[in-house]
Design an enzyme around this catalytic site. Structure first.
Site, PDB file in Angstrom:
ATOM      1  N   THR A 127       0.831  -1.207   0.000  1.00 21.37           N
ATOM      2  CA  THR A 127       0.000   0.000   0.000  1.00 21.37           C
ATOM      3  C   THR A 127       0.864   1.255   0.000  1.00 21.37           C
ATOM      4  O   THR A 127       0.617   2.197  -0.765  1.00 21.37           O
ATOM      5  CB  THR A 127      -0.917   0.016   1.234  1.00 21.37           C
ATOM      6  OG1 THR A 127      -1.686  -1.179   1.252  1.00 21.37           O
ATOM      7  CG2 THR A 127      -1.844   1.216   1.213  1.00 21.37           C
ATOM      8  N   THR A 128       1.882   1.264   0.861  1.00 21.64           N
ATOM      9  CA  THR A 128       2.769   2.431   0.956  1.00 21.64           C
ATOM     10  C   THR A 128       3.543   2.642  -0.332  1.00 21.64           C
ATOM     11  O   THR A 128       3.940   3.769  -0.642  1.00 21.64           O
ATOM     12  CB  THR A 128       3.722   2.262   2.158  1.00 21.64           C
ATOM     13  OG1 THR A 128       2.957   1.944   3.320  1.00 21.64           O
ATOM     14  CG2 THR A 128       4.521   3.527   2.417  1.00 21.64           C
ATOM     15  N   LYS A 143       0.120  -9.925   8.833  1.00 22.51           N
ATOM     16  CA  LYS A 143       0.295  -8.511   9.169  1.00 22.51           C
ATOM     17  C   LYS A 143      -1.059  -8.038   9.671  1.00 22.51           C
ATOM     18  O   LYS A 143      -2.031  -7.992   8.919  1.00 22.51           O
ATOM     19  CB  LYS A 143       0.734  -7.703   7.949  1.00 22.51           C
ATOM     20  CG  LYS A 143       0.847  -6.205   8.225  1.00 22.51           C
ATOM     21  CD  LYS A 143       1.195  -5.414   6.967  1.00 22.51           C
ATOM     22  CE  LYS A 143       1.235  -3.912   7.253  1.00 22.51           C
ATOM     23  NZ  LYS A 143       1.502  -3.116   6.032  1.00 22.51           N
ATOM     24  N   TYR A 183      -2.447 -10.211   4.995  1.00 20.08           N
ATOM     25  CA  TYR A 183      -2.530  -8.813   5.437  1.00 20.08           C
ATOM     26  C   TYR A 183      -3.981  -8.482   5.749  1.00 20.08           C
ATOM     27  O   TYR A 183      -4.823  -8.458   4.840  1.00 20.08           O
ATOM     28  CB  TYR A 183      -1.964  -7.905   4.343  1.00 20.08           C
ATOM     29  CG  TYR A 183      -1.935  -6.430   4.662  1.00 20.08           C
ATOM     30  CD1 TYR A 183      -2.099  -5.938   5.954  1.00 20.08           C
ATOM     31  CD2 TYR A 183      -1.708  -5.502   3.643  1.00 20.08           C
ATOM     32  CE1 TYR A 183      -2.055  -4.584   6.228  1.00 20.08           C
ATOM     33  CE2 TYR A 183      -1.659  -4.146   3.908  1.00 20.08           C
ATOM     34  CZ  TYR A 183      -1.836  -3.686   5.195  1.00 20.08           C
ATOM     35  OH  TYR A 183      -1.794  -2.339   5.462  1.00 20.08           O
ATOM     36  N   TYR A 203     -13.151  -4.019  -1.980  1.00 23.36           N
ATOM     37  CA  TYR A 203     -14.274  -3.608  -2.827  1.00 23.36           C
ATOM     38  C   TYR A 203     -15.286  -4.729  -3.038  1.00 23.36           C
ATOM     39  O   TYR A 203     -16.389  -4.662  -2.504  1.00 23.36           O
ATOM     40  CB  TYR A 203     -13.829  -3.036  -4.181  1.00 23.36           C
ATOM     41  CG  TYR A 203     -14.997  -2.455  -4.944  1.00 23.36           C
ATOM     42  CD1 TYR A 203     -15.638  -1.313  -4.478  1.00 23.36           C
ATOM     43  CD2 TYR A 203     -15.499  -3.076  -6.086  1.00 23.36           C
ATOM     44  CE1 TYR A 203     -16.746  -0.794  -5.140  1.00 23.36           C
ATOM     45  CE2 TYR A 203     -16.600  -2.564  -6.746  1.00 23.36           C
ATOM     46  CZ  TYR A 203     -17.225  -1.425  -6.267  1.00 23.36           C
ATOM     47  OH  TYR A 203     -18.318  -0.932  -6.913  1.00 23.36           O
ATOM     48  N   ARG A 260      -9.013  -0.383   5.259  1.00 18.20           N
ATOM     49  CA  ARG A 260      -8.890  -0.177   3.814  1.00 18.20           C
ATOM     50  C   ARG A 260      -9.782  -1.120   3.019  1.00 18.20           C
ATOM     51  O   ARG A 260     -10.163  -0.798   1.893  1.00 18.20           O
ATOM     52  CB  ARG A 260      -7.429  -0.360   3.367  1.00 18.20           C
ATOM     53  CG  ARG A 260      -6.554   0.834   3.698  1.00 18.20           C
ATOM     54  CD  ARG A 260      -5.188   0.705   3.019  1.00 18.20           C
ATOM     55  NE  ARG A 260      -4.348   1.852   3.318  1.00 18.20           N
ATOM     56  CZ  ARG A 260      -4.240   2.933   2.560  1.00 18.20           C
ATOM     57  NH1 ARG A 260      -4.938   3.037   1.441  1.00 18.20           N
ATOM     58  NH2 ARG A 260      -3.443   3.927   2.904  1.00 18.20           N
ATOM     59  N   ILE A 277       5.629  -4.430  10.121  1.00 17.88           N
ATOM     60  CA  ILE A 277       5.796  -3.982   8.736  1.00 17.88           C
ATOM     61  C   ILE A 277       5.406  -2.522   8.751  1.00 17.88           C
ATOM     62  O   ILE A 277       4.235  -2.184   8.913  1.00 17.88           O
ATOM     63  CB  ILE A 277       4.962  -4.829   7.766  1.00 17.88           C
ATOM     64  CG1 ILE A 277       5.441  -6.285   7.802  1.00 17.88           C
ATOM     65  CG2 ILE A 277       5.061  -4.271   6.342  1.00 17.88           C
ATOM     66  CD1 ILE A 277       4.626  -7.236   6.952  1.00 17.88           C
TER      67      ILE A 277
END
Length: 297
Positions: free
Chosen positions: A44-45, A161, A133, A107, A138, A203
């Site tokens: 994501t980052t 994570k 994750y 989504y 999100r 992380i």
């Protein structure tokens, strides 16, 4: 276990031509020199959702080659399309990644049965170790501890994570999974809290600007210096808050440019910080003893 300590959720530097590989190489060397324990690329980052498959795979290949086995390279290959995630995962394995970070579908989401099948199917398609994750903020969905425990029985699903922010849930996961199943914090503001219930590291977004301190925070705890770890967590908290004052990775990429790393622009739909938030970020960088352009926490 893929790693203990601090894995940086690395930003992707961009320029007018696409990915800035020269700067990416400098970032990789900076992290290895400053005790980062693993590199997570194209998460994501790293703005992976704005990258083409060709860009994403080129970044994974470059990072694997540049790191050259000095520390683990974990490739973000998650998607809300199971088949697409399988493709990216198989390509990352072919390119030499040491592990994969796979996010829950977003989504379209899934029920718990669909989640189980999603991760099982991806795991069966590769031999690499997989970190699941879980980030409900999100994806608008949460992996239940019982499901994590079921998936932990799969040989190459080796870690999670956890970014739910629910420490009770983290504790229940720790209670249910085997001792060799790793739990990594996905929240920089509660690293020590997750370690206290059996976690193995983080992380980290913070590690982009404070790699040595983030590594030290984890290792002090793991080596029994709880007081030292707590002091670092509390010292860094105002900066962590500033790094999440707007949606990640807007503040951290802004911070890195302020510190002279020259990581370039954000890609739409991400845009520049609001002026009032930018001033807060600048002040917290200074409060941590960072001079703009100094490149170190």
């Amino acid at each position: 276990m893929l790693f203990k300590g601090s894995a940086v959720a690395l930003v992707t530097p961009f320029n007018e031509n696409g990915v800035d590989f020269e700067t990416l190489g400098k970032l990789i060397e900076y992290h290895i020199e400053n005790s980062t324990d693993a590199i997570v690329i194209c998460g994501t980052t790293g703005e992976s959702t704005t990258m083409s498959d060709e860009e994403q795979l080129a970044v994974i290949k470059y990072t694997v080659d540049k790191v050259n086995k000095r520390i683990p390279v974990i490739a973000g290959t998650g998607s809300n399309n199971t088949a697409h995630s399988i493709y990216l995962s198989q390509e990352a394995e072919r390119l030499g990644a040491d592990g994969l970070l796979v996010i829950t579908p977003y989504y379209n989401k899934a029920n718990q049965k669909g989640l189980k099948l999603h991760f099982e199917t991806i795991a069966k398609s590769v031999n690499l170790p997989i970190i699941m994750y879980n980030v409900p903020g999100r994806t608008s969905m949460n992996m239940k501890p019982s499901l994590v425990a079921e998936l932990a029985k799969i040989d190459n699903i080796v870690a999670i994570k956890e970014a739910s922010g629910d420490l009770s849930q983290v504790g229940e996961i720790a209670r249910l999974v085997p001792d060799d199943f790793a739990i990594y914090s996905g929240n920089d503001d509660s690293i020590i809290q997750l370690l206290s219930v059996g976690g193995h590291g983080v992380i980290s977004v913070l590690a982009n600007v404070c790699p040595k301190e983030t590594h030290d925070l984890v290792y002090k705890f793991l080596e029994g210096d709880i007081k030292g770890s707590r002091e670092l967590q509390l010292k860094l908290k105002p900066l962590i808050d500033a790094l999440f004052i707007e949606v990640n990775p807007i503040p951290v990429k802004t911070a890195m440019n302020l510190l002279g790393f020259d990581v370039g622009n954000l890609r739409l739909p991400l845009a520049e910080m609001e002026d009032k938030n930018l001033e807060i970020l600048k002040q917290e960088l200074k409060n941590q003893g960072l001079s703009l352009g100094e490149k170190s926490c």
